[in-house]
Design an enzyme around this catalytic site. Structure first.
Site, PDB file in Angstrom:
ATOM      1  N   HIS A   1      41.093  32.251  36.563  1.00 20.16           N
ATOM      2  CA  HIS A   1      39.950  31.412  35.997  1.00 20.16           C
ATOM      3  C   HIS A   1      39.231  30.023  36.947  1.00 20.16           C
ATOM      4  O   HIS A   1      38.637  29.331  36.502  1.00 20.16           O
ATOM      5  CB  HIS A   1      40.351  30.745  34.548  1.00 20.16           C
ATOM      6  CG  HIS A   1      40.316  31.660  33.472  1.00 20.16           C
ATOM      7  ND1 HIS A   1      40.568  31.299  32.133  1.00 20.16           N
ATOM      8  CD2 HIS A   1      40.539  32.849  33.439  1.00 20.16           C
ATOM      9  CE1 HIS A   1      40.777  32.136  31.261  1.00 20.16           C
ATOM     10  NE2 HIS A   1      40.759  33.468  32.026  1.00 20.16           N
TER      11      HIS A   1
ATOM     12  N   HIS B   1      39.154  44.258  30.582  1.00 20.67           N
ATOM     13  CA  HIS B   1      37.810  43.506  30.286  1.00 20.67           C
ATOM     14  C   HIS B   1      36.902  43.172  31.285  1.00 20.67           C
ATOM     15  O   HIS B   1      37.378  43.096  32.632  1.00 20.67           O
ATOM     16  CB  HIS B   1      37.654  42.221  29.383  1.00 20.67           C
ATOM     17  CG  HIS B   1      38.639  41.407  30.005  1.00 20.67           C
ATOM     18  ND1 HIS B   1      37.917  40.345  30.663  1.00 20.67           N
ATOM     19  CD2 HIS B   1      39.676  40.914  30.029  1.00 20.67           C
ATOM     20  CE1 HIS B   1      38.837  39.261  31.122  1.00 20.67           C
ATOM     21  NE2 HIS B   1      39.815  39.671  30.529  1.00 20.67           N
TER      22      HIS B   1
ATOM     23  N   ASP C   1      40.922  38.637  36.769  1.00 16.79           N
ATOM     24  CA  ASP C   1      41.261  38.607  35.489  1.00 16.79           C
ATOM     25  C   ASP C   1      39.783  38.949  34.732  1.00 16.79           C
ATOM     26  O   ASP C   1      38.884  38.113  34.737  1.00 16.79           O
ATOM     27  CB  ASP C   1      41.423  37.226  35.042  1.00 16.79           C
ATOM     28  CG  ASP C   1      41.789  37.444  33.316  1.00 16.79           C
ATOM     29  OD1 ASP C   1      41.375  38.462  32.672  1.00 16.79           O
ATOM     30  OD2 ASP C   1      41.756  36.101  32.660  1.00 16.79           O
TER      31      ASP C   1
ATOM     32  N   ASP D   1      45.814  43.406  31.228  1.00 18.13           N
ATOM     33  CA  ASP D   1      45.255  42.316  31.336  1.00 18.13           C
ATOM     34  C   ASP D   1      46.073  40.933  31.686  1.00 18.13           C
ATOM     35  O   ASP D   1      45.789  39.864  31.412  1.00 18.13           O
ATOM     36  CB  ASP D   1      44.325  41.890  30.138  1.00 18.13           C
ATOM     37  CG  ASP D   1      43.371  40.780  30.186  1.00 18.13           C
ATOM     38  OD1 ASP D   1      43.056  40.204  31.395  1.00 18.13           O
ATOM     39  OD2 ASP D   1      42.968  39.970  29.106  1.00 18.13           O
TER      40      ASP D   1
ATOM     41  N   GLU E   1      35.672  39.444  26.614  1.00 14.32           N
ATOM     42  CA  GLU E   1      37.132  38.728  26.277  1.00 14.32           C
ATOM     43  C   GLU E   1      37.140  37.335  26.371  1.00 14.32           C
ATOM     44  O   GLU E   1      37.863  36.767  25.626  1.00 14.32           O
ATOM     45  CB  GLU E   1      38.043  39.742  27.046  1.00 14.32           C
ATOM     46  CG  GLU E   1      39.645  39.489  26.576  1.00 14.32           C
ATOM     47  CD  GLU E   1      40.328  38.449  27.295  1.00 14.32           C
ATOM     48  OE1 GLU E   1      41.651  38.031  26.766  1.00 14.32           O
ATOM     49  OE2 GLU E   1      39.777  37.783  28.331  1.00 14.32           O
ATOM     50  N   GLU E   2      36.682  36.842  27.572  1.00 16.51           N
ATOM     51  CA  GLU E   2      37.000  35.367  27.923  1.00 16.51           C
ATOM     52  C   GLU E   2      36.288  34.483  26.899  1.00 16.51           C
ATOM     53  O   GLU E   2      36.776  33.450  26.754  1.00 16.51           O
ATOM     54  CB  GLU E   2      36.272  35.176  29.072  1.00 16.51           C
ATOM     55  CG  GLU E   2      37.140  36.010  30.341  1.00 16.51           C
ATOM     56  CD  GLU E   2      38.562  35.506  30.690  1.00 16.51           C
ATOM     57  OE1 GLU E   2      38.988  34.458  30.068  1.00 16.51           O
ATOM     58  OE2 GLU E   2      39.092  36.149  31.601  1.00 16.51           O
TER      59      GLU E   2
ATOM     60  N   ASP F   1      34.164  40.992  32.006  1.00 13.26           N
ATOM     61  CA  ASP F   1      33.616  39.807  31.802  1.00 13.26           C
ATOM     62  C   ASP F   1      34.687  38.687  32.603  1.00 13.26           C
ATOM     63  O   ASP F   1      36.005  38.886  32.673  1.00 13.26           O
ATOM     64  CB  ASP F   1      33.280  39.050  30.599  1.00 13.26           C
ATOM     65  CG  ASP F   1      34.430  38.775  29.686  1.00 13.26           C
ATOM     66  OD1 ASP F   1      35.107  39.545  29.479  1.00 13.26           O
ATOM     67  OD2 ASP F   1      34.428  37.497  29.165  1.00 13.26           O
TER      68      ASP F   1
END
Length: 407
Positions: free
Chosen positions: A381, A81, A142, A199, A176-177, A83
């Site tokens: 994150h 992903h 990520d 991922d 995805e997030e 994002d």
């Protein structure tokens, strides 16, 4: 194996702000993801040798590397992903720490640091090249590490036709997030036997179990009167929210659970005496336990309304995704192959449940079994995120091994 373009490719990707927006109603949720896909990824997908490259309205950039061995008839997909999570992603300025000495890493001039005393994962990486933040943003490993790894694997296979491989489909997607990226995934168009999301986290992760997930939105209707004359008349909506929360199991919270334990997680409470709202997420692995958690919340709401003599508590439950184990365990071929490849590479597979979800959770229920493999990120994150270049290289090795597997 080392891959000369992997690091620069990754650094290029993370410097682009692709933060998603949960409040947006568009797909993708941010224009920056569209721009990243169309201006950065699509041209590079073509450069590394992918064919039939295109961008779909669902936000996915898609490409194909045809098989170069007719005996390898599988069609395998790899998905990552674009994002990044809900943390500052503007002005990402990564640090490259070569030959990490095992000590404290200062994160630029931010005053923050990566200290092995706080982050035990650092103990695995002396002598390796680490990519960190400067302390003011997240890194974006990520999942831009996954994108870089897939792109690098395709580049290597194109340059080395002596490595025989099956047909490969690549998909780089949005959002995805915020949990909606795979909602519009076109499984029929992707057309593979199975796929992998790249991922995961540390070296060796191989995951095919996720939470089943739901969201719960509660509305509490109070009745506000002057507090001096409130006895027998006032109904405090905030107190109703507190009373509801206190009837949930005290220890079923994220900070008190691990492994296969599920939880209720209070995400937000707003309101006043007159009206209040609360948002929860519900997570569990087993279907019966997941359904029981939702039923328990409904039972609490019903009981409170009965005691109050009116419907002052309204609960709306929305299923978000389900444990992909239900699909994948019917045919463990993708797990068997990935496990064998890792072991051949000297990597110890770490097969554990994901205490979360991936795009693969939804894609698996669309008919494409899609487990998750490691991409290398640690502390994802936030400002303490980092990744090992050597782990990223091993992820590329694993992707190449999977598509060349003849068992």
């Amino acid at each position: 194996m080392t891959y000369p373009n992997l690091l620069d490719r990754f650094l290029t990707y993370v410097k682009v702000n692709t933060r998603s927006d949960e409040h947006s109603t568009t797909t993708p949720s941010t224009q920056s993801q569209v721009d990243f896909a169309t201006n950065v990824l699509i041209p590079e997908m073509k450069r590394v040798g992918l064919q039939n490259v295109y961008y779909l309205p669902n936000g996915f950039a898609i490409g194909t590397l045809p098989a170069n061995d007719p005996s390898l008839t599988r069609k395998i997909g790899f998905i990552s992903h674009m994002d990044t999570a809900d943390f500052n992603a503007e002005g990402v300025n990564p640090q490259v720490i070569e030959n990490y000495d095992g000590g404290v890493i200062e994160l630029g001039n931010s005053g923050f640091k990566l200290d092995p005393a706080d982050f035990k994962s650092l103990e695995k990486y002396p002598g390796q090249t680490l990519i960190t933040t400067d302390g003011t943003t997240l890194l974006g490993a990520d999942d831009k590490s996954g994108i870089a790894e897939i792109m690098t694997a395709i580049e290597y296979l194109t340059a080395h036709p002596e490595i025989k491989h099956c047909e490969i489909r690549v998909g780089f997607g949005p959002d995805e997030e915020i949990g909606v990226g795979a909602n519009k995934f076109d499984a029929e168009d992707f057309d593979v036997d199975f796929a992998y999301t790249v991922d995961g986290g540390p070296l060796g992760e191989l995951q095919y179990e996720t939470f089943s997930a739901a969201g719960a939105e509660l509305h509490f209707q109070g009745r506000n009167v002057h507090p001096g004359t409130a006895k027998g008349q006032m109904v405090n909506a905030l107190q109703l929210a507190i009373d509801f929360h206190n009837q949930l199991p005290e220890n079923d919270r994220p900070e008190l659970t691990e492994g296969y334990q599920g939880f209720y997680h209070l995400m937000d409470v707003t309101g006043s005496v007159e009206e209040a709202r609360a948002s929860y997420i519900i997570r569990d692995f087993e279907k019966d336990a997941f359904e029981a958690r939702k039923a328990s919340m409904q039972s609490i709401a019903d009981k409170m309304n009965e005691e109050l003599g009116s419907d002052r508590v309204t609960l709306n439950l929305t299923d978000q995704y389900y444990n992909m184990k239900e699909v994948i365990e019917k045919d463990m071929t993708p797990i068997t192959i990935a496990k064998a490849v890792m072991e051949d590479l000297g990597i110890t597979p770490i097969i554990e449940p994901i205490r979360g979800g991936t795009d693969g959770s939804k894609i698996s229920f669309m008919g494409i079994p899609t487990p998750n493999i490691f991409a290398g990120g640690e502390n994802m994150h936030g400002r303490f995120e980092y990744v090992s270049l050597q782990t990223m290289e091993r992820a590329v090795d694993t992707i190449i091994g999977i598509v060349a597997y003849k068992g």
